[in-house]
Design a protein around this motif. Structure first.
Motif, PDB file in Angstrom:
ATOM      1  N   GLY A  78       0.832  -1.204   0.000  1.00 57.20           N
ATOM      2  CA  GLY A  78       0.000   0.000   0.000  1.00 57.20           C
ATOM      3  C   GLY A  78       0.860   1.245   0.000  1.00 57.20           C
ATOM      4  N   GLY A  79       0.205   2.379   0.250  1.00 58.38           N
ATOM      5  CA  GLY A  79       0.926   3.627   0.450  1.00 58.38           C
ATOM      6  C   GLY A  79       1.136   4.469  -0.787  1.00 58.38           C
ATOM      7  N   ALA A  80       0.776   3.969  -1.964  1.00 54.89           N
ATOM      8  CA  ALA A  80       1.055   4.747  -3.174  1.00 54.89           C
ATOM      9  C   ALA A  80      -0.160   5.545  -3.662  1.00 54.89           C
ATOM     10  CB  ALA A  80       1.563   3.836  -4.288  1.00 54.89           C
ATOM     11  N   TRP A  81      -1.364   5.082  -3.362  1.00 59.41           N
ATOM     12  CA  TRP A  81      -2.554   5.698  -3.953  1.00 59.41           C
ATOM     13  C   TRP A  81      -3.565   6.188  -2.927  1.00 59.41           C
ATOM     14  CZ3 TRP A  81      -2.880   6.746  -9.102  1.00 59.41           C
ATOM     15  CH2 TRP A  81      -1.906   6.154  -9.903  1.00 59.41           C
ATOM     16  N   GLY A  82      -3.452   5.753  -1.713  1.00 59.17           N
ATOM     17  CA  GLY A  82      -4.462   6.154  -0.737  1.00 59.17           C
ATOM     18  C   GLY A  82      -4.274   5.324   0.502  1.00 59.17           C
ATOM     19  N   ASN A  83      -5.340   5.122   1.229  1.00 57.00           N
ATOM     20  CA  ASN A  83      -5.206   4.391   2.490  1.00 57.00           C
ATOM     21  C   ASN A  83      -5.442   2.900   2.346  1.00 57.00           C
ATOM     22  OD1 ASN A  83      -4.691   6.781   3.909  1.00 57.00           O
ATOM     23  ND2 ASN A  83      -6.894   7.202   4.009  1.00 57.00           N
ATOM     24  N   ASP A  84      -5.910   2.504   1.154  1.00 54.83           N
ATOM     25  CA  ASP A  84      -6.234   1.086   1.005  1.00 54.83           C
ATOM     26  C   ASP A  84      -4.972   0.295   0.671  1.00 54.83           C
ATOM     27  OD1 ASP A  84      -7.881  -1.086   1.136  1.00 54.83           O
ATOM     28  OD2 ASP A  84      -9.279  -0.378  -0.397  1.00 54.83           O
ATOM     29  N   TYR A  85      -5.060  -0.979   0.886  1.00 57.65           N
ATOM     30  CA  TYR A  85      -3.920  -1.879   0.776  1.00 57.65           C
ATOM     31  C   TYR A  85      -4.286  -2.957  -0.240  1.00 57.65           C
ATOM     32  CZ  TYR A  85      -0.270  -5.018   2.591  1.00 57.65           C
ATOM     33  OH  TYR A  85       0.811  -5.831   2.731  1.00 57.65           O
ATOM     34  N   MET A  86      -3.371  -3.282  -1.142  1.00 58.13           N
ATOM     35  CA  MET A  86      -3.624  -4.382  -2.090  1.00 58.13           C
ATOM     36  C   MET A  86      -3.160  -5.672  -1.441  1.00 58.13           C
ATOM     37  SD  MET A  86      -2.587  -4.955  -6.113  1.00 58.13           S
ATOM     38  CE  MET A  86      -1.016  -4.124  -6.013  1.00 58.13           C
ATOM     39  N   SER A  87      -4.081  -6.614  -1.319  1.00 57.20           N
ATOM     40  CA  SER A  87      -3.693  -7.908  -0.755  1.00 57.20           C
ATOM     41  C   SER A  87      -2.823  -8.653  -1.768  1.00 57.20           C
ATOM     42  CB  SER A  87      -4.942  -8.707  -0.384  1.00 57.20           C
ATOM     43  OG  SER A  87      -5.910  -8.607  -1.391  1.00 57.20           O
ATOM     44  N   ALA A  88      -2.125  -9.671  -1.301  1.00 52.80           N
ATOM     45  CA  ALA A  88      -1.219 -10.433  -2.167  1.00 52.80           C
ATOM     46  C   ALA A  88      -2.009 -11.133  -3.278  1.00 52.80           C
ATOM     47  CB  ALA A  88      -0.456 -11.450  -1.332  1.00 52.80           C
ATOM     48  N   ASN A  89      -1.373 -11.316  -4.429  1.00 52.95           N
ATOM     49  CA  ASN A  89      -1.994 -12.008  -5.570  1.00 52.95           C
ATOM     50  C   ASN A  89      -1.092 -13.158  -6.006  1.00 52.95           C
ATOM     51  OD1 ASN A  89      -4.414 -10.223  -6.476  1.00 52.95           O
ATOM     52  ND2 ASN A  89      -2.782  -8.775  -6.028  1.00 52.95           N
ATOM     53  N   LYS A  90      -0.616 -13.917  -5.045  1.00 52.76           N
ATOM     54  CA  LYS A  90       0.378 -14.955  -5.348  1.00 52.76           C
ATOM     55  C   LYS A  90      -0.170 -16.003  -6.305  1.00 52.76           C
ATOM     56  CE  LYS A  90       2.550 -14.499  -0.823  1.00 52.76           C
ATOM     57  NZ  LYS A  90       3.623 -13.641  -0.774  1.00 52.76           N
TER      58      LYS A  90
END
Ligand code: HEC
Length: 110
Positions: A78-90
């Motif tokens: 996270g941290g690049a676009w807002g407060n949301d976090y991208m979960s892993a896409n393994k």
């Protein structure tokens, strides 16, 4: 059909093509769908994650970000676009993620 008519329709078609938004490769959308990216992303609209055309715009001319983005999509972050976090896409796999990130970075502006 008369030659003039043919020419006229050719001109009209090229103008139509010019006015339409840049086409999106359906095979890539399919891969994004299978990789479950479309649960949070859209090419043109910000959903949970940023619109992919905005991602392309932000990193235009910075090909060195590609590898970091591949790893971020794979591991989450996270941290690049807002407060949301991208979960892993393994489960999507590094190879598919690399193909997708390359395509995203090359998306033209709308
Ligand atoms: C659970 C929701 C979710 C899924 C699934 C998801 N994303 Fe994201 N994505 C986000 C969010 C939220 C952000 C913004 C993260 C941030 O602010 O750093 C993001 C950011 C990104 C970015 C920009 C990262 C940056 O640092 O600028 C890219 C590229 C991206 N996603 C691609 C993908 C791809 C490709 C997939 C599928 C393999 C995918 N995402 C799946 C939610 C998701």
């Amino acid at each position: 059909m008369k030659m003039q008519t043919l020419l006229l329709s050719a001109v009209m078609c090229s103008q139509l093509a010019f006015a339409a938004p840049p086409a999106v490769d359906p095979a890539m959308l399919e891969l994004a769908d299978q990789s479950r990216c479309l649960l949070c992303h859209d090419v043109d609209i910000t959903v949970r994650g940023p619109a992919w055309r905005d991602v392309a715009k932000r990193y235009r001319g910075k090909p060195e970000v590609e590898e970091a983005l591949v790893i971020k999509v794979h591991d989450g972050g996270g941290g690049a676009w807002g407060n949301d976090y991208m979960s892993a896409n393994k489960r999507a796999g590094m190879d598919n993620i690399r193909i997708l990130v390359r395509w995203i970075l090359a998306l033209p502006d709308s």
